[in-house]
Each structure stands twice: as C-alpha cells, then as structure tokens.
Design a protein around this motif. Structure first.
Motif, PDB file in Angstrom:
ATOM      1  N   ALA A  99      -1.179  15.167   3.588  1.00 52.48           N
ATOM      2  CA  ALA A  99      -1.318  13.786   4.075  1.00 52.48           C
ATOM      3  C   ALA A  99      -2.464  13.082   3.346  1.00 52.48           C
ATOM      4  CB  ALA A  99      -1.546  13.784   5.584  1.00 52.48           C
ATOM      5  N   LYS A 100      -3.547  13.801   3.092  1.00 50.12           N
ATOM      6  CA  LYS A 100      -4.694  13.214   2.389  1.00 50.12           C
ATOM      7  C   LYS A 100      -4.329  12.858   0.946  1.00 50.12           C
ATOM      8  CE  LYS A 100      -9.463  14.025   1.077  1.00 50.12           C
ATOM      9  NZ  LYS A 100     -10.435  15.022   0.700  1.00 50.12           N
ATOM     10  N   ILE A 101      -3.584  13.712   0.281  1.00 51.79           N
ATOM     11  CA  ILE A 101      -3.156  13.444  -1.099  1.00 51.79           C
ATOM     12  C   ILE A 101      -2.287  12.185  -1.139  1.00 51.79           C
ATOM     13  CG2 ILE A 101      -1.681  14.299  -2.981  1.00 51.79           C
ATOM     14  CD1 ILE A 101      -2.774  17.160  -2.191  1.00 51.79           C
ATOM     15  N   LEU A 102      -1.369  12.064  -0.195  1.00 54.36           N
ATOM     16  CA  LEU A 102      -0.499  10.888  -0.150  1.00 54.36           C
ATOM     17  C   LEU A 102      -1.300   9.623   0.143  1.00 54.36           C
ATOM     18  CD1 LEU A 102       2.521  12.397   1.800  1.00 54.36           C
ATOM     19  CD2 LEU A 102       2.289  12.079  -0.666  1.00 54.36           C
ATOM     20  N   LYS A 103      -2.250   9.736   1.046  1.00 54.97           N
ATOM     21  CA  LYS A 103      -3.107   8.590   1.395  1.00 54.97           C
ATOM     22  C   LYS A 103      -3.921   8.161   0.175  1.00 54.97           C
ATOM     23  CE  LYS A 103      -6.433   7.059   4.842  1.00 54.97           C
ATOM     24  NZ  LYS A 103      -7.838   7.064   4.652  1.00 54.97           N
ATOM     25  N   GLU A 104      -4.487   9.112  -0.537  1.00 53.08           N
ATOM     26  CA  GLU A 104      -5.273   8.799  -1.734  1.00 53.08           C
ATOM     27  C   GLU A 104      -4.427   8.077  -2.776  1.00 53.08           C
ATOM     28  OE1 GLU A 104      -6.720  12.642  -2.892  1.00 53.08           O
ATOM     29  OE2 GLU A 104      -8.433  12.554  -1.524  1.00 53.08           O
ATOM     30  N   TRP A 105      -3.189   8.539  -2.982  1.00 52.99           N
ATOM     31  CA  TRP A 105      -2.286   7.902  -3.942  1.00 52.99           C
ATOM     32  C   TRP A 105      -2.027   6.455  -3.536  1.00 52.99           C
ATOM     33  CZ3 TRP A 105      -0.496   7.881  -8.635  1.00 52.99           C
ATOM     34  CH2 TRP A 105       0.673   7.165  -8.953  1.00 52.99           C
ATOM     35  N   ASN A 106      -1.702   6.256  -2.274  1.00 50.33           N
ATOM     36  CA  ASN A 106      -1.438   4.895  -1.801  1.00 50.33           C
ATOM     37  C   ASN A 106      -2.659   4.007  -1.984  1.00 50.33           C
ATOM     38  OD1 ASN A 106       1.224   5.340  -1.084  1.00 50.33           O
ATOM     39  ND2 ASN A 106       0.717   5.872   1.018  1.00 50.33           N
ATOM     40  N   GLU A 107      -3.824   4.523  -1.665  1.00 49.18           N
ATOM     41  CA  GLU A 107      -5.052   3.737  -1.822  1.00 49.18           C
ATOM     42  C   GLU A 107      -5.305   3.396  -3.286  1.00 49.18           C
ATOM     43  OE1 GLU A 107      -7.965   6.197   0.122  1.00 49.18           O
ATOM     44  OE2 GLU A 107      -7.426   5.436   2.123  1.00 49.18           O
ATOM     45  N   MET A 108      -5.036   4.351  -4.192  1.00 48.23           N
ATOM     46  CA  MET A 108      -5.258   4.100  -5.618  1.00 48.23           C
ATOM     47  C   MET A 108      -4.309   3.031  -6.151  1.00 48.23           C
ATOM     48  SD  MET A 108      -6.180   7.746  -7.417  1.00 48.23           S
ATOM     49  CE  MET A 108      -4.628   8.497  -6.983  1.00 48.23           C
ATOM     50  N   ILE A 109      -3.033   3.130  -5.797  1.00 50.65           N
ATOM     51  CA  ILE A 109      -2.083   2.172  -6.377  1.00 50.65           C
ATOM     52  C   ILE A 109      -2.168   0.803  -5.713  1.00 50.65           C
ATOM     53  CG2 ILE A 109      -0.526   3.967  -7.240  1.00 50.65           C
ATOM     54  CD1 ILE A 109       1.402   3.257  -4.949  1.00 50.65           C
ATOM     55  N   LEU A 110      -2.753   0.737  -4.531  1.00 51.68           N
ATOM     56  CA  LEU A 110      -2.898  -0.553  -3.847  1.00 51.68           C
ATOM     57  C   LEU A 110      -4.303  -1.137  -4.009  1.00 51.68           C
ATOM     58  CD1 LEU A 110      -0.865   0.186  -0.604  1.00 51.68           C
ATOM     59  CD2 LEU A 110      -0.173  -1.230  -2.560  1.00 51.68           C
ATOM     60  N   ASP A 111      -5.152  -0.439  -4.739  1.00 52.63           N
ATOM     61  CA  ASP A 111      -6.505  -0.936  -4.965  1.00 52.63           C
ATOM     62  C   ASP A 111      -6.431  -2.316  -5.622  1.00 52.63           C
ATOM     63  OD1 ASP A 111      -9.362  -0.764  -5.017  1.00 52.63           O
ATOM     64  OD2 ASP A 111      -9.230  -0.304  -7.168  1.00 52.63           O
ATOM     65  N   PHE A 113      -5.398  -5.000  -4.030  1.00 49.48           N
ATOM     66  CA  PHE A 113      -4.530  -5.820  -3.193  1.00 49.48           C
ATOM     67  C   PHE A 113      -5.275  -6.109  -1.890  1.00 49.48           C
ATOM     68  CE2 PHE A 113      -1.462  -3.937  -5.979  1.00 49.48           C
ATOM     69  CZ  PHE A 113      -0.346  -4.768  -5.991  1.00 49.48           C
ATOM     70  N   SER A 114      -5.191  -7.334  -1.430  1.00 54.45           N
ATOM     71  CA  SER A 114      -5.783  -7.655  -0.130  1.00 54.45           C
ATOM     72  C   SER A 114      -4.952  -6.992   0.965  1.00 54.45           C
ATOM     73  CB  SER A 114      -5.809  -9.172   0.088  1.00 54.45           C
ATOM     74  OG  SER A 114      -4.481  -9.657   0.274  1.00 54.45           O
ATOM     75  N   ILE A 115      -5.520  -6.911   2.153  1.00 59.11           N
ATOM     76  CA  ILE A 115      -4.781  -6.351   3.302  1.00 59.11           C
ATOM     77  C   ILE A 115      -3.501  -7.145   3.517  1.00 59.11           C
ATOM     78  CG2 ILE A 115      -4.840  -5.966   5.804  1.00 59.11           C
ATOM     79  CD1 ILE A 115      -6.560  -3.995   4.213  1.00 59.11           C
ATOM     80  N   GLU A 116      -3.581  -8.458   3.405  1.00 54.71           N
ATOM     81  CA  GLU A 116      -2.402  -9.307   3.597  1.00 54.71           C
ATOM     82  C   GLU A 116      -1.336  -9.011   2.543  1.00 54.71           C
ATOM     83  OE1 GLU A 116      -5.597 -10.580   3.368  1.00 54.71           O
ATOM     84  OE2 GLU A 116      -5.869 -10.882   5.527  1.00 54.71           O
ATOM     85  N   GLU A 117      -1.762  -8.824   1.288  1.00 54.59           N
ATOM     86  CA  GLU A 117      -0.818  -8.503   0.212  1.00 54.59           C
ATOM     87  C   GLU A 117      -0.169  -7.136   0.453  1.00 54.59           C
ATOM     88  OE1 GLU A 117      -2.645 -10.790  -3.684  1.00 54.59           O
ATOM     89  OE2 GLU A 117      -3.645  -8.960  -2.981  1.00 54.59           O
ATOM     90  N   GLN A 118      -0.958  -6.182   0.905  1.00 52.61           N
ATOM     91  CA  GLN A 118      -0.424  -4.851   1.201  1.00 52.61           C
ATOM     92  C   GLN A 118       0.610  -4.922   2.315  1.00 52.61           C
ATOM     93  OE1 GLN A 118      -3.390  -1.717   1.663  1.00 52.61           O
ATOM     94  NE2 GLN A 118      -4.771  -2.816   0.292  1.00 52.61           N
ATOM     95  N   GLU A 119       0.300  -5.659   3.362  1.00 48.67           N
ATOM     96  CA  GLU A 119       1.239  -5.801   4.485  1.00 48.67           C
ATOM     97  C   GLU A 119       2.518  -6.506   4.049  1.00 48.67           C
ATOM     98  OE1 GLU A 119      -1.140  -7.767   7.443  1.00 48.67           O
ATOM     99  OE2 GLU A 119      -2.140  -5.894   8.041  1.00 48.67           O
ATOM    100  N   LEU A 120       2.378  -7.537   3.217  1.00 46.39           N
ATOM    101  CA  LEU A 120       3.546  -8.265   2.725  1.00 46.39           C
ATOM    102  C   LEU A 120       4.407  -7.375   1.827  1.00 46.39           C
ATOM    103  CD1 LEU A 120       4.957 -11.014   2.772  1.00 46.39           C
ATOM    104  CD2 LEU A 120       3.571 -11.658   0.773  1.00 46.39           C
ATOM    105  N   LEU A 121       3.753  -6.606   0.964  1.00 43.79           N
ATOM    106  CA  LEU A 121       4.483  -5.680   0.092  1.00 43.79           C
ATOM    107  C   LEU A 121       5.255  -4.666   0.929  1.00 43.79           C
ATOM    108  CD1 LEU A 121       5.184  -4.545  -2.706  1.00 43.79           C
ATOM    109  CD2 LEU A 121       3.033  -3.255  -2.613  1.00 43.79           C
ATOM    110  N   LEU A 122       4.595  -4.097   1.926  1.00 38.64           N
ATOM    111  CA  LEU A 122       5.248  -3.132   2.805  1.00 38.64           C
ATOM    112  C   LEU A 122       6.433  -3.768   3.533  1.00 38.64           C
ATOM    113  CD1 LEU A 122       5.278  -0.279   3.970  1.00 38.64           C
ATOM    114  CD2 LEU A 122       3.665  -1.054   5.705  1.00 38.64           C
TER     115      LEU A 122
END
Length: 142
Positions: A99-111, A113-122
């Motif tokens: 779970a930590k590896i997946l979280k790190e990947w998501n954080e790296m590729i979304l670095d 992006f604002s929270i709003e942009e991340q939510e919109l992308l999702l």
C-alpha cells in the motif's frame, strides 16, 4: 488517450516491479494481495470480477502467490467446485508495504497538481472507467 493511459500503466508496473522485487512480487501481484487481504475467503471467480481479468489469469497468478507463500486456497464448503482464497500471515505482513509503494507512486505522479486538480482527474478517470465497464458489460449480454 489510451496510448497515454497504457504507457502510464506500464511505467507504474516497472516502478512496482522494482520496489516489490524484495518481497518476490511483481506485475499485478499487488492487486491480488490487496484484494485478498481486504476480502479473505473470496472465490477465484469473484476475484476475477473485482480486478477485471479473466479466470485463467487469476488461476495462474494465484498459483504463483500460493507457491510464494502469500495465499492459500481451499474448496468452498457450500460448493466444492469453487475455491476460496485466503491471505497468509506473509500477505498480511506485506500488505502495508505494498500500500505504501502504491501511495508513493500516486504522490510522485501527481506532484505539482493541486488538490482540486487531483480530485477532478480522479472524477474524470472514474467516469471513463465506468463507461468502459458499461460497454464491456453490455457486450456480455448481447
């Protein structure tokens, strides 16, 4: 769009393979570990539905994970034709690391992006996935 999604998926797999090789995991094993730990006693058929792969892929991957000591399978007492899949202590131990590896990947590729942009992308990616699922489900009933 699909070319970009597919390339991003392959890059994510390369990242996961590198990070998870110390645990003897690769490819889609993370999906199996997470789903089996979250649904102990799931049938192989249900697991195939949950992760959108065919039953033969599930059987092959579970065989690998069973040999590596991450899962056990046993006949369903209600229907001996079905196999129930359970996580082992080894799977439960590696779960937070995966779970930590997946979280790190998501954080790296979304670095960046604002929270709003991340939510919109999702939100948009969820719409795309739901449309794709509906189309495939409709094919099954035609």
């Amino acid at each position: 769009m699909m070319r970009l999604i597919n390339r991003t998926t392959r890059l994510g797999e390369m990242y996961r393979n590198e990070k998870m090789k110390q645990y003897g995991l690769k490819g889609m094993h993370h999906t199996y570990i997470l789903n089996i730990c979250n649904n102990p006693g799931v049938t192989q058929e249900k697991l195939a539905e949950i992760i959108y792969v065919n039953k033969s892929n599930v059987t092959r991957q579970l065989t690998n994970l069973e040999k590596a000591g991450y899962v056990t399978r046993s006949p369903d007492p209600k229907d001996g034709r079905k196999l129930l899949v359970y996580p082992t202590d080894k799977a439960r131990e590696v779960y937070p690391k995966v779970a930590k590896i997946l979280k790190e990947w998501n954080e790296m590729i979304l670095d960046g992006f604002s929270i709003e942009e991340q939510e919109l992308l999702l939100e948009h990616m969820s719409k795309i996935m739901n449309k794709a699922k509906a189309k495939v489900d409709k094919m099954d009933t035609d």
